[in-house]
Design an enzyme around this catalytic site. Structure first.
Site, PDB file in Angstrom:
ATOM      1  N   LEU A  55       0.824  -1.220   0.000  1.00  0.00           N
ATOM      2  CA  LEU A  55       0.000   0.000   0.000  1.00  0.00           C
ATOM      3  C   LEU A  55       0.851   1.259   0.000  1.00  0.00           C
ATOM      4  CD1 LEU A  55      -2.669  -1.095   2.649  1.00  0.00           C
ATOM      5  CD2 LEU A  55      -3.022  -0.819   0.189  1.00  0.00           C
ATOM      6  N   GLY A  56       2.034   1.181   0.595  1.00  0.00           N
ATOM      7  CA  GLY A  56       2.880   2.375   0.624  1.00  0.00           C
ATOM      8  C   GLY A  56       4.120   2.150   1.468  1.00  0.00           C
ATOM      9  N   GLY A  58       6.880   4.158   4.236  1.00  0.00           N
ATOM     10  CA  GLY A  58       7.133   5.317   5.093  1.00  0.00           C
ATOM     11  C   GLY A  58       8.533   5.230   5.640  1.00  0.00           C
ATOM     12  N   GLY A  60      11.271   3.902   7.399  1.00  0.00           N
ATOM     13  CA  GLY A  60      11.641   2.649   8.072  1.00  0.00           C
ATOM     14  C   GLY A  60      10.656   1.516   7.918  1.00  0.00           C
ATOM     15  N   GLY A  61       9.628   1.678   7.106  1.00  0.00           N
ATOM     16  CA  GLY A  61       8.674   0.585   7.019  1.00  0.00           C
ATOM     17  C   GLY A  61       7.862   0.554   5.744  1.00  0.00           C
ATOM     18  N   THR A  62       7.175  -0.570   5.591  1.00  0.00           N
ATOM     19  CA  THR A  62       6.314  -0.757   4.421  1.00  0.00           C
ATOM     20  C   THR A  62       4.940  -1.166   4.923  1.00  0.00           C
ATOM     21  OG1 THR A  62       8.232  -1.531   3.178  1.00  0.00           O
ATOM     22  CG2 THR A  62       6.091  -2.084   2.263  1.00  0.00           C
ATOM     23  N   VAL A  63       3.914  -0.701   4.222  1.00  0.00           N
ATOM     24  CA  VAL A  63       2.550  -1.071   4.601  1.00  0.00           C
ATOM     25  C   VAL A  63       1.970  -1.973   3.508  1.00  0.00           C
ATOM     26  CG1 VAL A  63       0.263  -0.221   5.214  1.00  0.00           C
ATOM     27  CG2 VAL A  63       2.284   1.129   5.821  1.00  0.00           C
ATOM     28  N   LYS A  78       1.499  -2.919   8.805  1.00  0.00           N
ATOM     29  CA  LYS A  78       2.658  -2.025   8.763  1.00  0.00           C
ATOM     30  C   LYS A  78       3.853  -2.778   9.329  1.00  0.00           C
ATOM     31  CE  LYS A  78       3.981   2.589  10.312  1.00  0.00           C
ATOM     32  NZ  LYS A  78       3.457   3.878  10.712  1.00  0.00           N
ATOM     33  N   ASP A 178       2.428  14.513  14.932  1.00  0.00           N
ATOM     34  CA  ASP A 178       2.779  14.400  13.506  1.00  0.00           C
ATOM     35  C   ASP A 178       1.518  14.400  12.638  1.00  0.00           C
ATOM     36  OD1 ASP A 178       4.584  14.325  11.450  1.00  0.00           O
ATOM     37  OD2 ASP A 178       4.988  12.178  11.585  1.00  0.00           O
TER      38      ASP A 178
HETATM   39  N1  LIG Z   1      -4.207   1.497   7.532  1.00  0.00           N
HETATM   40  C1  LIG Z   1      -3.922   1.777   6.258  1.00  0.00           C
HETATM   41  N2  LIG Z   1      -4.801   1.501   5.271  1.00  0.00           N
HETATM   42  C2  LIG Z   1      -4.517   1.800   3.981  1.00  0.00           C
HETATM   43  N3  LIG Z   1      -3.381   2.384   3.570  1.00  0.00           N
HETATM   44  C3  LIG Z   1      -2.458   2.673   4.511  1.00  0.00           C
HETATM   45  C4  LIG Z   1      -2.668   2.393   5.892  1.00  0.00           C
HETATM   46  N4  LIG Z   1      -1.578   2.805   6.609  1.00  0.00           N
HETATM   47  C5  LIG Z   1      -0.736   3.330   5.701  1.00  0.00           C
HETATM   48  N5  LIG Z   1      -1.246   3.257   4.456  1.00  0.00           N
HETATM   49  C6  LIG Z   1      -0.593   3.721   3.218  1.00  0.00           C
HETATM   50  O1  LIG Z   1       0.793   3.469   3.324  1.00  0.00           O
HETATM   51  C7  LIG Z   1       1.534   4.694   3.217  1.00  0.00           C
HETATM   52  C8  LIG Z   1       2.757   4.634   4.119  1.00  0.00           C
HETATM   53  O2  LIG Z   1       2.331   4.708   5.462  1.00  0.00           O
HETATM   54  P1  LIG Z   1       3.342   4.951   6.672  1.00  0.00           P
HETATM   55  O3  LIG Z   1       2.518   5.179   7.892  1.00  0.00           O
HETATM   56  O4  LIG Z   1       4.332   3.841   6.718  1.00  0.00           O
HETATM   57  O5  LIG Z   1       4.180   6.205   6.219  1.00  0.00           O
HETATM   58  P2  LIG Z   1       3.822   7.757   6.000  1.00  0.00           P
HETATM   59  O6  LIG Z   1       2.932   8.236   7.113  1.00  0.00           O
HETATM   60  O7  LIG Z   1       3.312   7.933   4.594  1.00  0.00           O
HETATM   61  O8  LIG Z   1       5.267   8.408   6.106  1.00  0.00           O
HETATM   62  P3  LIG Z   1       6.182   8.576   7.415  1.00  0.00           P
HETATM   63  O9  LIG Z   1       5.756   7.574   8.436  1.00  0.00           O
HETATM   64  O10 LIG Z   1       7.531   8.320   6.868  1.00  0.00           O
HETATM   65  O11 LIG Z   1       5.983   9.979   7.863  1.00  0.00           O
HETATM   66  C9  LIG Z   1       0.536   5.791   3.591  1.00  0.00           C
HETATM   67  O12 LIG Z   1       0.882   7.028   3.014  1.00  0.00           O
HETATM   68  C10 LIG Z   1      -0.772   5.228   3.041  1.00  0.00           C
HETATM   69  O13 LIG Z   1      -0.894   5.519   1.651  1.00  0.00           O
END
Ligand SMILES: Nc1ncnc2c1ncn2[C@@H]1O[C@H](COP(=O)(O)OP(=O)(O)OP(=O)(O)O)[C@@H](O)[C@H]1O
Length: 310
Positions: A55-56, A58, A60-63, A78, A178
């Site tokens: 899905l995305g 961030g 240090g991680g992947t969702v 996550k 944040d």
């Molecule tokens: N619960 C969820 N349901 C659907 N998509 C999600 C969910 N959580 C995260 N995502 C998708 O994954 C992406 C990455 O999420 P993540 O929380 O790892 O990082 P971020 O908030 O985008 O960046 P950072 O944590 O580096 O500030 C999000 O931008 C979103 O598009």
């Protein structure tokens, strides 16, 4: 001069949740899969889950989008990956897990489980995995990328839900720290929820030293961005969350990060220059003072009267 929004007696009628259909740009769920619901099955181990797509990404991680093998319900997983020297990140993740276990609100993303060492790789790096409620429409950041500006009715719906979420969190002494578009997620019903507690803190009623480097500088309130100048070292951080939401609201309205020009990247250096400009020019700078002009555009004449009246 900064306009004091909180003194304004707002009498807006708040809209019902946003119809998400227009904003859901991801592939719809196949009809055989049900989405996550409050009475979702117990997840005993990560082997209960099957990875579907990414899905995305961030910090240090992947969702991943995942499916519960027996119940067919869908979640977001996550996965935070740690190297051997990642003590600080590990502590941060542990704090996030603690906070997610405490919260239970329709305005905050639900966490169905936290697992250690789930999908670890062959290099011996280990993972902390959060099984989260799946938000079909993605983040407000994703939505803004597609639609640029949002209509006022939608923005007020977003603001309402995030304020409800912050009210709940602050009531539990949790400061999010944040709030930004990529941490506000929308489901297929159009409901926005607060996500990502990676830099959040439980302040337990006392004022803590503010470690201002945590969070995203672009959305930080002045006292977090520059605690020395704005007497922010011992602020509790609650007001800072509301400031960040204000910046998000303006971004939804103007279609780009509001404190700088369109196309500029809101990184620390650029935002710092805005802050300096503002200091030098009193209320004539491009940075935080620009917020007051945008507030006037969004919130109308009542604010102008307040500003003129001091
Ligand atoms: N619960 C969820 N349901 C659907 N998509 C999600 C969910 N959580 C995260 N995502 C998708 O994954 C992406 C990455 O999420 P993540 O929380 O790892 O990082 P971020 O908030 O985008 O960046 P950072 O944590 O580096 O500030 C999000 O931008 C979103 O598009």
């Amino acid at each position: 001069m900064i306009v004091c929004i909180k003194r304004q007696a707002l009498s807006l009628s708040l809209p019902p949740p946003i119809p998400a259909a227009d904003f859901c740009h991801r592939t719809p769920l196949p009809s055989t899969l049900s989405s996550t619901c409050p009475d979702s099955p117990c997840i005993n181990s990560l082997s209960d889950l099957e990875k579907l797509t990414v899905l995305g990404h961030g910090n240090g991680g992947t969702v991943y989008k995942v499916r519960h093998r027996r119940a067919n319900s869908v979640y977001a997983l996550k996965v935070l990956r740690f190297g051997e020297d990642a003590t600080a990140i590990r502590q941060q993740a542990a704090r996030e897990a603690e906070i997610l276990k405490r919260v239970d609100s329709q305005f905050v993303i639900r966490c169905h489980g936290v697992f250690d060492n789930g999908f670890s790789d062959r290099d011996g790096r280990d993972d902390l995995c959060f099984v989260m409620e799946y938000m079909e429409a993605g983040s407000l950041h994703d939505i803004l990328r597609v639609h640029q500006r949002l209509p006022e009715k939608i923005i007020s719906g977003v603001a309402r839900r995030v304020l409800e979420g912050l009210h709940y969190l602050h009531g539990m002494q949790i400061v999010h720290r944040d709030i930004k578009p990529s941490n506000l997620l929308m489901n297929k019903k159009g409901e926005i929820k607060i996500a990502d507690f990676g830099v959040s803190r439980v302040v337990a009623g006392r004022r803590e030293a503010c470690d201002s480097c945590m969070g995203t500088s672009a959305y930080m309130s002045p006292e977090r961005f520059d605690p020395e100048r704005w007497n922010g070292y011992f602020s509790d951080g609650f007001a800072g969350d509301v400031w960040s939401l204000g910046v998000v609201v303006l971004e939804c309205h103007v279609g780009h990060f509001p404190l700088i020009g369109p196309g500029q990247k809101p990184d620390w250096a650029t935002v710092n220059v805005c802050d300096l400009l503002w200091r030098e020019d009193g209320d004539a700078g491009d940075g935080i003072a620009g917020v007051s002009e945008l507030c006037l555009e969004v919130f109308g004449e009542g604010l102008e009267e307040e500003r003129d009246g001091g």
